[in-house]
Scaffold this active site. Structure first.
Site, mmCIF file in Angstrom:
data_model
loop_
_atom_site.group_PDB
_atom_site.id
_atom_site.type_symbol
_atom_site.label_atom_id
_atom_site.label_comp_id
_atom_site.label_asym_id
_atom_site.label_seq_id
_atom_site.Cartn_x
_atom_site.Cartn_y
_atom_site.Cartn_z
ATOM 1 N N ASP A 13 0.809 -1.225 0.000
ATOM 2 C CA ASP A 13 0.000 0.000 0.000
ATOM 3 C C ASP A 13 0.837 1.267 0.000
ATOM 4 O O ASP A 13 0.434 2.300 0.544
ATOM 5 C CB ASP A 13 -0.974 0.009 1.207
ATOM 6 C CG ASP A 13 -1.881 -1.199 1.196
ATOM 7 O OD1 ASP A 13 -2.254 -1.640 0.102
ATOM 8 O OD2 ASP A 13 -2.211 -1.700 2.284
ATOM 9 N N LYS A 16 1.915 1.960 -5.131
ATOM 10 C CA LYS A 16 2.474 1.353 -6.356
ATOM 11 C C LYS A 16 1.556 1.568 -7.554
ATOM 12 O O LYS A 16 2.018 1.774 -8.675
ATOM 13 C CB LYS A 16 2.685 -0.163 -6.152
ATOM 14 C CG LYS A 16 3.667 -0.501 -5.051
ATOM 15 C CD LYS A 16 3.736 -1.991 -4.797
ATOM 16 C CE LYS A 16 2.448 -2.552 -4.257
ATOM 17 N NZ LYS A 16 2.104 -2.111 -2.901
ATOM 18 N N GLY A 40 -4.514 -4.370 -3.784
ATOM 19 C CA GLY A 40 -5.523 -3.363 -4.083
ATOM 20 C C GLY A 40 -4.771 -2.103 -4.477
ATOM 21 O O GLY A 40 -4.142 -1.475 -3.635
ATOM 22 N N HIS A 41 -4.764 -1.786 -5.758
ATOM 23 C CA HIS A 41 -3.990 -0.654 -6.263
ATOM 24 C C HIS A 41 -4.945 0.448 -6.698
ATOM 25 O O HIS A 41 -5.765 0.243 -7.583
ATOM 26 C CB HIS A 41 -3.092 -1.093 -7.425
ATOM 27 C CG HIS A 41 -2.039 -2.078 -6.995
ATOM 28 N ND1 HIS A 41 -1.089 -2.578 -7.842
ATOM 29 C CD2 HIS A 41 -1.787 -2.651 -5.791
ATOM 30 C CE1 HIS A 41 -0.298 -3.406 -7.178
ATOM 31 N NE2 HIS A 41 -0.715 -3.472 -5.937
ATOM 32 N N GLN A 223 2.020 -6.070 -3.205
ATOM 33 C CA GLN A 223 2.521 -6.190 -1.822
ATOM 34 C C GLN A 223 3.822 -5.382 -1.643
ATOM 35 O O GLN A 223 3.979 -4.377 -2.289
ATOM 36 C CB GLN A 223 2.707 -7.666 -1.425
ATOM 37 C CG GLN A 223 1.389 -8.422 -1.252
ATOM 38 C CD GLN A 223 0.777 -8.915 -2.551
ATOM 39 O OE1 GLN A 223 1.451 -9.570 -3.335
ATOM 40 N NE2 GLN A 223 -0.464 -8.621 -2.786
ATOM 41 N N GLY A 301 -10.785 -3.167 3.467
ATOM 42 C CA GLY A 301 -11.368 -2.071 4.243
ATOM 43 C C GLY A 301 -10.848 -1.985 5.677
ATOM 44 O O GLY A 301 -11.292 -1.138 6.448
ATOM 45 N N ASP A 332 2.381 14.835 1.183
ATOM 46 C CA ASP A 332 1.382 15.835 1.585
ATOM 47 C C ASP A 332 0.696 15.482 2.904
ATOM 48 O O ASP A 332 0.256 16.376 3.633
ATOM 49 C CB ASP A 332 0.323 16.002 0.481
ATOM 50 C CG ASP A 332 -0.293 14.664 0.077
ATOM 51 O OD1 ASP A 332 0.461 13.783 -0.382
ATOM 52 O OD2 ASP A 332 -1.519 14.487 0.249
HETATM 53 P P1 GDP Z 1 -0.731 0.279 -3.565
HETATM 54 O O1 GDP Z 1 -1.364 -0.965 -3.072
HETATM 55 O O2 GDP Z 1 0.746 0.318 -3.304
HETATM 56 O O3 GDP Z 1 -1.052 0.597 -5.006
HETATM 57 O O4 GDP Z 1 -1.363 1.461 -2.691
HETATM 58 P P2 GDP Z 1 -2.935 1.646 -2.314
HETATM 59 O O5 GDP Z 1 -3.659 2.082 -3.521
HETATM 60 O O6 GDP Z 1 -3.436 0.456 -1.592
HETATM 61 O O7 GDP Z 1 -2.842 2.803 -1.229
HETATM 62 C C1 GDP Z 1 -2.284 4.036 -1.544
HETATM 63 C C2 GDP Z 1 -3.333 5.135 -1.311
HETATM 64 O O8 GDP Z 1 -2.690 6.384 -1.273
HETATM 65 C C3 GDP Z 1 -4.362 5.231 -2.404
HETATM 66 O O9 GDP Z 1 -5.583 5.625 -1.828
HETATM 67 C C4 GDP Z 1 -3.825 6.341 -3.313
HETATM 68 O O10 GDP Z 1 -4.838 7.044 -4.015
HETATM 69 C C5 GDP Z 1 -3.175 7.242 -2.294
HETATM 70 N N1 GDP Z 1 -2.007 7.999 -2.784
HETATM 71 C C6 GDP Z 1 -1.007 7.572 -3.605
HETATM 72 N N2 GDP Z 1 -0.065 8.534 -3.734
HETATM 73 C C7 GDP Z 1 -0.485 9.568 -2.966
HETATM 74 C C8 GDP Z 1 0.092 10.845 -2.641
HETATM 75 O O11 GDP Z 1 1.170 11.217 -3.073
HETATM 76 N N3 GDP Z 1 -0.640 11.640 -1.776
HETATM 77 C C9 GDP Z 1 -1.837 11.254 -1.251
HETATM 78 N N4 GDP Z 1 -2.469 12.071 -0.430
HETATM 79 N N5 GDP Z 1 -2.385 10.048 -1.535
HETATM 80 C C10 GDP Z 1 -1.712 9.229 -2.362
HETATM 81 P P1 IMO Z 2 -0.893 -4.194 -2.243
HETATM 82 O O1 IMO Z 2 -0.434 -4.741 -3.565
HETATM 83 C C1 IMO Z 2 -0.943 -4.597 2.097
HETATM 84 C C2 IMO Z 2 -0.954 -8.680 3.690
HETATM 85 C C3 IMO Z 2 -2.193 -9.122 4.441
HETATM 86 C C4 IMO Z 2 -1.555 -10.060 5.454
HETATM 87 C C5 IMO Z 2 -0.463 -10.734 4.633
HETATM 88 C C6 IMO Z 2 -0.854 -12.088 4.057
HETATM 89 O O2 IMO Z 2 -2.180 -3.463 -2.293
HETATM 90 O O3 IMO Z 2 0.207 -3.423 -1.592
HETATM 91 P P2 IMO Z 2 -2.384 -12.800 2.003
HETATM 92 O O4 IMO Z 2 -3.848 -12.597 1.771
HETATM 93 O O5 IMO Z 2 -1.510 -12.243 0.955
HETATM 94 O O6 IMO Z 2 -2.049 -14.228 2.324
HETATM 95 O O7 IMO Z 2 -2.092 -11.986 3.383
HETATM 96 O O8 IMO Z 2 -0.159 -9.852 3.574
HETATM 97 N N1 IMO Z 2 -1.192 -8.169 2.321
HETATM 98 C C7 IMO Z 2 -1.151 -6.878 1.984
HETATM 99 N N2 IMO Z 2 -0.967 -5.772 2.749
HETATM 100 N N3 IMO Z 2 -1.068 -4.480 0.755
HETATM 101 C C8 IMO Z 2 -1.222 -5.579 -0.023
HETATM 102 O O9 IMO Z 2 -1.209 -5.517 -1.365
HETATM 103 C C9 IMO Z 2 -1.306 -6.849 0.588
HETATM 104 N N4 IMO Z 2 -1.470 -8.097 0.128
HETATM 105 C C10 IMO Z 2 -1.387 -8.901 1.201
HETATM 106 O O10 IMO Z 2 -2.827 -8.034 5.055
HETATM 107 O O11 IMO Z 2 -0.923 -9.318 6.465
HETATM 108 MG MG MG Z 3 -2.905 -1.599 -1.800
#
Ligand code: GDP
Ligand code: IMO
Ligand code: MG
Length: 428
Positions: A13, A16, A40-41, A223, A301, A332
Site C-alpha cells: 500500500d 504502487k 488493491g492498487h 505487496q 477495508g 502531503d
Molecule cells: P498500492 O497498493 O501500493 O497501489 O497502494 P494503495 O492504492 O493500496 O494505497 C495508496 C493510497 O494512497 C491510495 O488511496 C492512493 O490514491 C493514495 N495515494 C497515492 N499517492 C499519494 C500521494 O502522493 N498523496 C496522497 N495524499 N495520496 C496518495
Molecule cells: P498491495 O499490492 C498490504 C498482507 C495481508 C496479510 C499478509 C498475508 O495493495 O500493496 P495474504 O492474503 O496475501 O495471504 O495476506 O499480507 N497483504 C497486503 N498488505 N497491501 C497488499 O497488497 C497486501 N497483500 C497482502 O494483510 O498481512
Molecule cells: Mg494496496
C-alpha cells in the site's frame, strides 16, 4: 527503451498503483508478475477512482498492453468481475492477456484460507482471505491448476475431482467443516474458462519479443518487500515474492533483461494484518496519520496500522531489490506537523542494529532510533516542481536518500496524476 520494475519497499500500500499509472504513460506494456487479488492498487484518473486487484494499472490508458504473468495466482471470478466493472465504466479492456502458466485460485483455496485463519485465532496472519496462500501452496506442491488446464475440459474436470477428494478429507476430518461439491465447482470453472480462453497466451514469448523490439516495459509489483515470503517478516508475509528479482521469474524473462528498479516508499509506514512494526504509533498521532492519509485497506477495508517512516526498512529494501530510485508518496499527508521523525536504526538490548533483523523476536523487542526534523506548514498539494517544495520537505527527502543511499526520483503530493513531481526520467 527500458524495462522498469516498480516494487513496494514496506508492507504494501505504498502507492504502487499510482506510481505505475504515472510511469505507464511512457510504457508500451504493463505486467503484473506475482500475488493475486490480495493486492488493491488505487489509481485516480480525473474525477474517477479505480481500485485494481488483478489487472495491471496500465489498463487505464487506451493503448497499453496489459499482461498477467505466470507468477500471479488468478481468481477467475474476480478477474471477470474486474473486467466487467471496467467495461461498465467505459474502460476498454481488450488489451489484456494472461499467462497460460499462471495458477488458478479455486473455491477450496478461499475456504482453506478462512478455515486456517479462524483456527489460528489470536495467532492468525491476518490474511486477505482471498485464497492466495493455499493457491501458492498447491503450486509448489505440484497439484495446482494452471490456465492451460482450465482451457482443457477433461483435464480440468479430472484435476478438480482429484483435488477436492483430498481437500474435502481435510475440510471434514481436520477442520470438522462441510465438504465442497466438485460438480458445482467444475460447472463454474467451465464457464470462466469459456470467457478467459481468448486471453491466455505465452507471456514469456510476447515479452521477450517486445524487449527485442525495444519496447518500454513496466513491471508492477504487488505487496511489498516486508511481505516477501523469503525476505519479509515471516510468517507474517504473503506467499509470493513481491521483490524485484521475481519480476523475471514471474513473467518469463531473464534477470539480465531488467534495466531499472524503482522502490515505492510511503512518506510514513503502514501495515495491514498482524506482525511486528517497530515504528508503529499507537496513540493520537497514529490516528491522525490514518485519517489524513485515508489509511483503510483497498481490498478488505481494514484500518491500516500507522507509524513513522522506517529508513532501516527502506535501506533493507534497497539492498534486497537493488533499487536505483525511490518514489516517495503521500508527502502531503505529513504537512502541518511540528516535527517529523525517521527511524535510522534500531537499538536492541543496548546494541545498535543498522541492518534489518531476521528474527521476529528481535524485531518485536527493538527500539527505533529516530532522527527528528522540523516539519513544514505550507500546503504542498499544489506544488508541481521539486524545487518549489518547502525547504523542510526537501530536507526530509534528502535525509531519506542519506539513510538509504538511493536518490528520490518521484514525489507524490496528492492522489491525482498531476500531483507527482519528477526529478529524473526513469525510462530515459
Ligand atoms: P498500492 O497498493 O501500493 O497501489 O497502494 P494503495 O492504492 O493500496 O494505497 C495508496 C493510497 O494512497 C491510495 O488511496 C492512493 O490514491 C493514495 N495515494 C497515492 N499517492 C499519494 C500521494 O502522493 N498523496 C496522497 N495524499 N495520496 C496518495
Ligand atoms: P498491495 O499490492 C498490504 C498482507 C495481508 C496479510 C499478509 C498475508 O495493495 O500493496 P495474504 O492474503 O496475501 O495471504 O495476506 O499480507 N497483504 C497486503 N498488505 N497491501 C497488499 O497488497 C497486501 N497483500 C497482502 O494483510 O498481512
Ligand atoms: Mg494496496
Amino acid at each position: 527503451m527500458a524495462t522498469v520494475v516498480v516494487v513496494g519497499t514496506q508492507w504494501g500500500d505504498e502507492g504502487k498503483g499510482k506510481v505505475t499509472d504515472y510511469l505507464a504513460a511512457k510504457a508500451d506494456i504493463v505486467v503484473r508478475y506475482q500475488g493475486g487479488n490480495n493486492a488493491g492498487h488505487t489509481v485516480v484518473v480525473g474525477e474517477e477512482v479505480f481500485r485494481l486487484h488483478l489487472i495491471p494499472s496500465g489498463i487505464l490508458y487506451p493503448d497499453k498492453i496489459c499482461v498477467i504473468g505466470n507468477g500471479v495466482v488468478i481468481d477467475p471470478a474476480v478477474l471477470l468481475q474486474e473486467l466487467d466493472a471496467l467495461a461498465a465504466r467505459g474502460v476498454p479492456t481488450a488489451r489484456l492477456v494472461i499467462s497460460e502458466r499462471a495458477h488458478v485460485i479455486l473455491p477450496y483455496h478461499r475456504y482453506l484460507d478462512e478455515l486456517e485463519e479462524d483456527r489460528k485465532g489470536a495467532g492468525k496472519i491476518g490474511t486477505t482471505r482471498r485464497g492466495i496462500g493455499p493457491a501458492y501452496v498447491d503450486k509448489v506442491g505440484r497439484v495446482g491448476i494452471r490456465m492451460v488446464d482450465l482451457l482443457d475440459p477433461e483435464v480440468l474436470r479430472q484435476k478438480i475431482r482429484q483435488n477436492l477428494e483430498d481437500k474435502n478429507r481435510l475440510f471434514t476430518r481436520v477442520f470438522g467443516a462441510a465438504p465442497l461439491d466438485a460438480e458445482a465447482v467444475i460447472r463454474d470453472y467451465e464457464h470462466y474458462a469459456g470467457r478467459l480462453a481468448p486471453l491466455a497466451t505465452d507471456v514469456s514469448l510476447l515479452l521477450n519479443e517486445a524487449i527485442e523490439q525495444g519496447k518500454n516495459i513496466l513491471f508492477e509489483g504487488a505487496q511489498g518487500t516486508l511481505l516477501d515470503v523469503d525476505h519479509g517478516t515471516y510468517p507474517y508475509v504473503t506467499s509470493s515474492n513481491p521483490t524485484a528479482a521475481a519480476a523475471a521469474l514471474g513473467a518469463g524473462i531473464g534477470p539480465t533483461k531488467i534495466d531499472r528498479v524503482v522502490g515505492v516508499v510511503k512518506a510514513y509506514t503502514t501495515r495491514v494484518g498482524e506482525g511486528p512494526f517497530p515504528t508503529e504509533l499507537q496513540g493520537e498521532m497514529g490516528d491522525q496519520i490514518r485519517e489524513r492519509g485515508g489509511e483503510y485497506g483497498t481490498t478488505t477495508g481494514r484500518p491500516r496500522r500507522c507509524g513513522w517512516l522506517d529508513a532501516a526498512i527502506v535501506r533493507y529494501a534497497a539492498r534486497i531489490n537493488g533499487l536505483d530510485y525511490l518514489a516517495v508518496t503521500k508527502l502531503d499527508v505529513l504537512t502541518g506537523l511540528d516535527v517529523v521523525r525517521i527511524c535510522r536504526a534500531y537499538r536492541y538490548r543496548g546494541q545498535l542494529l543498522t541492518d534489518f533483523p531476521a528474527s521476529l523476536g528481535v524485531l518485536a523487542e527493538v527500539e527505533p532510533v529516530y532522527d527528528e526534523l522540523p516539519g513544514w506548514k505550507q500546503d504542498i498539494s499544489g506544488v508541481r516542481r521539486y524545487e518549489d517544495l518547502p525547504p523542510q520537505a526537501k530536507d526530509y527527502l534528502e535525509r531519506i536518500t542519506e539513510l538509504t543511499g538511493v536518490p528520490v526520483a518521484l514525489v507524490g503530493v496528492g492522489t491525482r496524476r498531476s500531483q507527482m513531481l519528477a526529478r529524473y526520467d526513469i525510462f530515459g
